[in-house]
Scaffold this active site. Sequence first.
Site, PDB file in Angstrom:
ATOM      1  N   ARG A 151       0.826  -1.230   0.000  1.00  0.00           N
ATOM      2  CA  ARG A 151       0.000   0.000   0.000  1.00  0.00           C
ATOM      3  C   ARG A 151       0.849   1.266   0.000  1.00  0.00           C
ATOM      4  O   ARG A 151       0.381   2.333   0.405  1.00  0.00           O
ATOM      5  CB  ARG A 151      -0.986   0.023   1.174  1.00  0.00           C
ATOM      6  N   LYS A 154       3.141  11.923 -10.753  1.00  0.00           N
ATOM      7  CA  LYS A 154       2.271  11.148 -11.637  1.00  0.00           C
ATOM      8  C   LYS A 154       3.007   9.863 -11.991  1.00  0.00           C
ATOM      9  O   LYS A 154       4.122   9.918 -12.534  1.00  0.00           O
ATOM     10  CB  LYS A 154       1.953  11.924 -12.915  1.00  0.00           C
ATOM     11  N   GLU A 190       9.621  20.096 -23.662  1.00  0.00           N
ATOM     12  CA  GLU A 190       8.955  20.272 -22.366  1.00  0.00           C
ATOM     13  C   GLU A 190       9.532  21.469 -21.598  1.00  0.00           C
ATOM     14  O   GLU A 190       8.871  22.025 -20.726  1.00  0.00           O
ATOM     15  CB  GLU A 190       9.056  18.991 -21.522  1.00  0.00           C
ATOM     16  N   LYS A 234       7.379  23.884 -12.536  1.00  0.00           N
ATOM     17  CA  LYS A 234       6.511  22.727 -12.296  1.00  0.00           C
ATOM     18  C   LYS A 234       6.218  22.568 -10.808  1.00  0.00           C
ATOM     19  O   LYS A 234       5.084  22.224 -10.422  1.00  0.00           O
ATOM     20  CB  LYS A 234       7.147  21.443 -12.856  1.00  0.00           C
ATOM     21  N   GLU A 256      -4.501  17.731 -10.075  1.00  0.00           N
ATOM     22  CA  GLU A 256      -5.121  18.252 -11.291  1.00  0.00           C
ATOM     23  C   GLU A 256      -6.623  18.443 -11.108  1.00  0.00           C
ATOM     24  O   GLU A 256      -7.423  18.039 -11.946  1.00  0.00           O
ATOM     25  CB  GLU A 256      -4.830  17.279 -12.453  1.00  0.00           C
ATOM     26  N   ARG A 299      -2.859  22.511 -12.886  1.00  0.00           N
ATOM     27  CA  ARG A 299      -1.913  21.479 -13.355  1.00  0.00           C
ATOM     28  C   ARG A 299      -2.239  21.044 -14.781  1.00  0.00           C
ATOM     29  O   ARG A 299      -1.355  20.645 -15.535  1.00  0.00           O
ATOM     30  CB  ARG A 299      -1.903  20.276 -12.402  1.00  0.00           C
ATOM     31  N   ASN A 322      -0.536  20.180 -19.707  1.00  0.00           N
ATOM     32  CA  ASN A 322      -0.880  19.338 -20.861  1.00  0.00           C
ATOM     33  C   ASN A 322      -0.888  20.131 -22.166  1.00  0.00           C
ATOM     34  O   ASN A 322      -1.356  19.618 -23.186  1.00  0.00           O
ATOM     35  CB  ASN A 322      -2.253  18.691 -20.643  1.00  0.00           C
ATOM     36  N   HIS A 372      -0.327  18.453 -25.481  1.00  0.00           N
ATOM     37  CA  HIS A 372      -0.373  17.003 -25.285  1.00  0.00           C
ATOM     38  C   HIS A 372      -1.592  16.349 -25.942  1.00  0.00           C
ATOM     39  O   HIS A 372      -1.526  15.183 -26.315  1.00  0.00           O
ATOM     40  CB  HIS A 372      -0.318  16.666 -23.797  1.00  0.00           C
ATOM     41  N   HIS A 379      -0.756  13.712 -28.450  1.00  0.00           N
ATOM     42  CA  HIS A 379      -1.151  12.328 -28.180  1.00  0.00           C
ATOM     43  C   HIS A 379      -1.810  11.712 -29.416  1.00  0.00           C
ATOM     44  O   HIS A 379      -1.569  10.548 -29.756  1.00  0.00           O
ATOM     45  CB  HIS A 379      -2.089  12.308 -26.974  1.00  0.00           C
ATOM     46  N   HIS A 404       7.819  11.217 -27.991  1.00  0.00           N
ATOM     47  CA  HIS A 404       6.815  11.965 -27.222  1.00  0.00           C
ATOM     48  C   HIS A 404       7.083  13.476 -27.264  1.00  0.00           C
ATOM     49  O   HIS A 404       6.190  14.267 -27.551  1.00  0.00           O
ATOM     50  CB  HIS A 404       6.791  11.452 -25.783  1.00  0.00           C
TER      51      HIS A 404
HETATM   52  N1  GLY Z   1       3.386  15.919 -17.160  1.00  0.00           N
HETATM   53  C1  GLY Z   1       2.247  16.604 -16.744  1.00  0.00           C
HETATM   54  C2  GLY Z   1       2.070  16.637 -15.279  1.00  0.00           C
HETATM   55  O1  GLY Z   1       2.943  16.191 -14.555  1.00  0.00           O
HETATM   56  O2  GLY Z   1       1.054  17.070 -14.792  1.00  0.00           O
END
Ligand code: GLY
Length: 369
Positions: free
Chosen positions: A121, A143, A185, A227, A237, A242, A246, A249, A253, A267
């Site tokens: 856990r 993430k 990025e 960030k 998010e 946050r 994107n 993206h 994507h 990417h």
């Molecule tokens: N790569 C996007 C984020 O970490 O929210």
Amino acid sequence: MAVIPVDIAGRPYEVRVGAGLLAELVEHCRGRLRKRHVPIITDANVHRAWGEVVETALRGSGHEPHWRILPAGETTKSWEELAATVNWLLANEVERGDHILALGGGVIGDLTGFAAAIVKRGCHFIQLPTSLLAQVDSSVGGKTAINAPMGKNLVGAFHQPSLVLADLAALDTLSERELRAGYAEVVKYGLIGDPDFFAWCDANGAAMLAGDASLREYAVAHSVAHKARIVAEDERETTGTRALLNLGHTFGHALEAETGFSDRLLHGEAVALGMVLAARFSARRGLMPRASAEHVARHFSETGLPGELSTLGLGCDGKALAAHMLHDKKMDAGTLPFVLMKGIGHAFLDRDVALDEVAAFLDEQLAGG
Ligand code: GLY
């Protein structure tokens, strides 16, 4: 060395950015490596480049690394590799208070972080990002995910690392193409909310990519600081802040899906082109001056990243590209929020974009604008 705090309530941690951090690994991890055995997950390419440095650092302080060396590449972010990695951690008797090391790019960080989130856990992990993309984006913010047959990153968890060590020396072992892909990025932070940083990229991006050490430290530390602010404000998010990360993206994507998530389009390359498309789509809607959108396209083309959809030779129409967007994990009650721009450095979330309009725009872009 630059030290950037990520101030998440109850679980703050630091991102340290500098050259030579992997060789000084144990010093930076002081108090966290509480046993002789240290589980460390990496891929074959990164192990070839950095395995010995990390092995020497750990053994020099009386630790014994237990390596799990996975195949390099996106296919490693699978249920099968996750299950095998979790079983390996359990067989190695990893406890909740232990720290697992993730040495590699986004694939290794995402998979290791997710394994750490679910073993017993949740146990701790430390990110040792070796790609530019991982250093400025995926290793920071918690993430973690694997891919599913329906799409990328569809199964995962928010699980923050306890420490991130971004060794700038690792950037020297990347291919030029991989480095440039990660640079997309970096530029993203300028486009989202920092026009001065976009101007900095315009003036210094090429020299940074060519290897200037102090420009690299500035680019990585500045990106991470941006960030960190966003993640501290909106870890999961939920408020929309946050989601600005994107930018590019959703378009990107769709391009990755159309090219089969293959080496045909990395990417970061897809994100660069996705940001150009987001800028041009914003201009088409009258939100942003056309000249600013073309400035974005020019910047990427000049730094060796794709800036024109028509040159990809996709052989599909706009509707087919827009159809990929329906599987986006950001779909919300039948609508797909898009990050658009009101200018360079002024991104916002638009929840009122019709995919038909996107498809028509993509048809124009496929035909050369
Ligand atoms: N790569 C996007 C984020 O970490 O929210």
